[in-house]
Write a protein that holds these residues in place. Sequence first.
Motif, PDB file in Angstrom:
ATOM      1  N   UNK A  24      -3.896  14.761  -4.720  1.00 37.67           N
ATOM      2  CA  UNK A  24      -4.945  15.748  -4.531  1.00 37.67           C
ATOM      3  C   UNK A  24      -4.731  16.880  -5.518  1.00 37.67           C
ATOM      4  N   UNK A  25      -5.700  17.783  -5.593  1.00 41.79           N
ATOM      5  CA  UNK A  25      -5.611  18.910  -6.513  1.00 41.79           C
ATOM      6  C   UNK A  25      -5.440  20.192  -5.713  1.00 41.79           C
ATOM      7  N   UNK A  26      -4.404  20.954  -6.054  1.00 35.24           N
ATOM      8  CA  UNK A  26      -4.134  22.228  -5.391  1.00 35.24           C
ATOM      9  C   UNK A  26      -4.067  23.315  -6.452  1.00 35.24           C
ATOM     10  N   UNK A  27      -4.989  24.264  -6.374  1.00 34.58           N
ATOM     11  CA  UNK A  27      -5.049  25.365  -7.346  1.00 34.58           C
ATOM     12  C   UNK A  27      -5.042  24.849  -8.785  1.00 34.58           C
ATOM     13  N   UNK A  28      -5.808  23.778  -9.014  1.00 38.64           N
ATOM     14  CA  UNK A  28      -5.964  23.236 -10.357  1.00 38.64           C
ATOM     15  C   UNK A  28      -4.858  22.311 -10.819  1.00 38.64           C
ATOM     16  N   UNK A  29      -3.842  22.067  -9.989  1.00 39.25           N
ATOM     17  CA  UNK A  29      -2.738  21.192 -10.365  1.00 39.25           C
ATOM     18  C   UNK A  29      -2.736  19.950  -9.492  1.00 39.25           C
ATOM     19  N   UNK A  30      -2.422  18.807 -10.087  1.00 36.99           N
ATOM     20  CA  UNK A  30      -2.332  17.563  -9.338  1.00 36.99           C
ATOM     21  C   UNK A  30      -1.042  17.566  -8.526  1.00 36.99           C
ATOM     22  N   UNK A  31      -1.167  17.250  -7.264  1.00 33.84           N
ATOM     23  CA  UNK A  31      -0.022  17.185  -6.343  1.00 33.84           C
ATOM     24  C   UNK A  31      -0.074  15.874  -5.585  1.00 33.84           C
ATOM     25  N   UNK A  32       1.060  15.466  -5.065  1.00 25.99           N
ATOM     26  CA  UNK A  32       1.114  14.301  -4.186  1.00 25.99           C
ATOM     27  C   UNK A  32       1.732  14.716  -2.856  1.00 25.99           C
ATOM     28  N   UNK A  33       1.342  13.993  -1.816  1.00 22.20           N
ATOM     29  CA  UNK A  33       1.941  14.192  -0.505  1.00 22.20           C
ATOM     30  C   UNK A  33       1.763  12.901   0.277  1.00 22.20           C
ATOM     31  N   UNK A  34       2.355  12.839   1.433  1.00 24.51           N
ATOM     32  CA  UNK A  34       2.221  11.662   2.287  1.00 24.51           C
ATOM     33  C   UNK A  34       0.813  11.579   2.842  1.00 24.51           C
ATOM     34  N   UNK A  35       0.331  10.364   3.000  1.00 26.70           N
ATOM     35  CA  UNK A  35      -0.955  10.201   3.670  1.00 26.70           C
ATOM     36  C   UNK A  35      -0.778  10.664   5.111  1.00 26.70           C
ATOM     37  N   UNK A  36      -1.859  11.034   5.737  1.00 26.01           N
ATOM     38  CA  UNK A  36      -1.847  11.544   7.111  1.00 26.01           C
ATOM     39  C   UNK A  36      -1.135  12.890   7.233  1.00 26.01           C
ATOM     40  N   UNK A  37      -1.135  13.703   6.151  1.00 24.43           N
ATOM     41  CA  UNK A  37      -0.566  15.041   6.191  1.00 24.43           C
ATOM     42  C   UNK A  37      -1.648  16.026   6.614  1.00 24.43           C
ATOM     43  N   UNK A  38      -1.356  16.790   7.646  1.00 25.44           N
ATOM     44  CA  UNK A  38      -2.294  17.811   8.101  1.00 25.44           C
ATOM     45  C   UNK A  38      -2.151  19.053   7.228  1.00 25.44           C
ATOM     46  N   UNK A  39      -3.224  19.806   7.121  1.00 26.51           N
ATOM     47  CA  UNK A  39      -3.265  20.962   6.225  1.00 26.51           C
ATOM     48  C   UNK A  39      -2.129  21.958   6.469  1.00 26.51           C
ATOM     49  N   UNK A  40      -1.834  22.387   7.706  1.00 28.07           N
ATOM     50  CA  UNK A  40      -0.734  23.350   7.882  1.00 28.07           C
ATOM     51  C   UNK A  40       0.606  22.812   7.378  1.00 28.07           C
ATOM     52  N   UNK A  41       0.835  21.517   7.556  1.00 37.90           N
ATOM     53  CA  UNK A  41       2.066  20.893   7.074  1.00 37.90           C
ATOM     54  C   UNK A  41       2.117  20.920   5.547  1.00 37.90           C
ATOM     55  N   UNK A  89       0.851  -1.196   0.000  1.00 37.10           N
ATOM     56  CA  UNK A  89       0.000   0.000   0.000  1.00 37.10           C
ATOM     57  C   UNK A  89       0.881   1.238   0.000  1.00 37.10           C
ATOM     58  N   UNK A  90       0.561   2.191  -0.864  1.00 39.54           N
ATOM     59  CA  UNK A  90       1.364   3.395  -1.017  1.00 39.54           C
ATOM     60  C   UNK A  90       1.135   4.364   0.133  1.00 39.54           C
ATOM     61  N   UNK A  91       2.180   5.074   0.475  1.00 43.14           N
ATOM     62  CA  UNK A  91       2.104   6.083   1.524  1.00 43.14           C
ATOM     63  C   UNK A  91       1.816   7.461   0.932  1.00 43.14           C
ATOM     64  N   UNK A  92       1.658   7.529  -0.398  1.00 40.69           N
ATOM     65  CA  UNK A  92       1.414   8.786  -1.088  1.00 40.69           C
ATOM     66  C   UNK A  92      -0.048   8.896  -1.511  1.00 40.69           C
ATOM     67  N   UNK A  93      -0.570  10.117  -1.437  1.00 42.63           N
ATOM     68  CA  UNK A  93      -1.922  10.382  -1.923  1.00 42.63           C
ATOM     69  C   UNK A  93      -1.844  11.457  -3.000  1.00 42.63           C
TER      70      UNK A  93
END
Length: 70
Positions: free
Chosen positions: A7-24, A1-5
Amino acid sequence: MSNQITLEVNGETRTCSSQTYLPELLQQLGFNPRLVAVEYNGEILHRQFWSQTTVQTGDRLEIVTIVGGG
């Protein structure tokens, strides 16, 4: 299982670690959390909820930087 998710930020696809809080995430993207407003999945997310908000796969964020001037 991947640790990356994905999501879309300002119209661009981005990846980050799962369990990342918004301020981080904001810091990882180079935003000063004190100087932005965040629309989270179509609704303005009040700053008091940021530290409780974990981003999820498929989330859509619009991040607007506050600019002063006259």
